[in-house]
Design a protein around this motif. Sequence first.
Motif, PDB file in Angstrom:
ATOM      1  N   PHE A   1     -61.453 -38.772   3.801  1.00 47.40           N
ATOM      2  CA  PHE A   1     -60.304 -39.090   4.639  1.00 47.40           C
ATOM      3  C   PHE A   1     -60.704 -39.401   6.074  1.00 47.40           C
ATOM      4  O   PHE A   1     -59.876 -39.779   6.882  1.00 47.40           O
ATOM      5  CB  PHE A   1     -59.253 -37.974   4.601  1.00 47.40           C
ATOM      6  CG  PHE A   1     -59.701 -36.659   5.165  1.00 47.40           C
ATOM      7  CD1 PHE A   1     -59.534 -36.383   6.510  1.00 47.40           C
ATOM      8  CD2 PHE A   1     -60.262 -35.703   4.356  1.00 47.40           C
ATOM      9  CE1 PHE A   1     -59.933 -35.161   7.029  1.00 47.40           C
ATOM     10  CE2 PHE A   1     -60.663 -34.483   4.865  1.00 47.40           C
ATOM     11  CZ  PHE A   1     -60.492 -34.218   6.203  1.00 47.40           C
TER      12      PHE A   1
ATOM     13  N   THR B   1     -58.829 -37.966  -1.014  1.00 45.70           N
ATOM     14  CA  THR B   1     -59.655 -36.767  -0.861  1.00 45.70           C
ATOM     15  C   THR B   1     -60.002 -36.100  -2.175  1.00 45.70           C
ATOM     16  O   THR B   1     -60.948 -35.327  -2.239  1.00 45.70           O
ATOM     17  CB  THR B   1     -58.938 -35.750   0.041  1.00 45.70           C
ATOM     18  OG1 THR B   1     -57.652 -35.480  -0.521  1.00 45.70           O
ATOM     19  CG2 THR B   1     -58.771 -36.304   1.450  1.00 45.70           C
TER      20      THR B   1
ATOM     21  N   SER C   1     -54.956 -38.143   2.393  1.00 43.60           N
ATOM     22  CA  SER C   1     -55.091 -37.572   3.730  1.00 43.60           C
ATOM     23  C   SER C   1     -53.761 -37.376   4.445  1.00 43.60           C
ATOM     24  O   SER C   1     -53.698 -36.671   5.435  1.00 43.60           O
ATOM     25  CB  SER C   1     -56.021 -38.444   4.576  1.00 43.60           C
ATOM     26  OG  SER C   1     -55.511 -39.768   4.660  1.00 43.60           O
TER      27      SER C   1
ATOM     28  N   THR D   1     -53.893 -31.523   4.545  1.00 40.89           N
ATOM     29  CA  THR D   1     -54.560 -32.483   3.674  1.00 40.89           C
ATOM     30  C   THR D   1     -54.866 -31.870   2.305  1.00 40.89           C
ATOM     31  O   THR D   1     -55.305 -30.726   2.217  1.00 40.89           O
ATOM     32  CB  THR D   1     -55.876 -32.959   4.327  1.00 40.89           C
ATOM     33  OG1 THR D   1     -55.558 -33.586   5.561  1.00 40.89           O
ATOM     34  CG2 THR D   1     -56.626 -33.930   3.446  1.00 40.89           C
TER      35      THR D   1
END
Length: 186
Positions: free
Chosen positions: A55, A87, A103, A127
Amino acid sequence: DGRVVVIGDKSGHLHLWNLEQQKLIRSMKALYQQVSHISFSADSRRFVASSEQEFDSLKSPSAVTPIWSSESGESLTAFDSKGLGVTCAAWHPTQSILAFGLSDATVRLWDADTSSVLSVSDRQPDTVLKIRFSPNGRQVATQCGAQNIVLWQLVKEAELPRLLRRDFLTGHQSRITLLEFDETSQ
């Protein structure tokens, strides 16, 4: 099916091996950061790789995550996250659905056969770093931030799958490093 193993390394490369022939099929640069997650489709013919660090937009100019053939190592299609960092990713245990953690603290459910986004989850507190389907495919667990787990129920609305938040597990004293469901749970 146990004939292929995929190895991800710190440089973002994937190495696809045929175990029966003990032969390297292909090595490819897949990510701009180290490979943190690899997930196979239910039929073992496709796989996806992702990185918790992907990210970082300064180090990751691409927001496209390839879906690879486990036979040839070729890119078959790709998930376009529209500028957001991917991610983590996990394949549904019985369907051609991938769950991507992004992200922006959301999860996208994506149909790998039609290359279309099926739904977007509610935003999480941080996140999404890890994501797993339960063995029966009816639940999803996500790690958001260093110490929080969100449990989701996979439901259908207008024939499309959607994630409905069930529980929020907090209070972990140190950084979570692994997230798995019990393989025997149904």
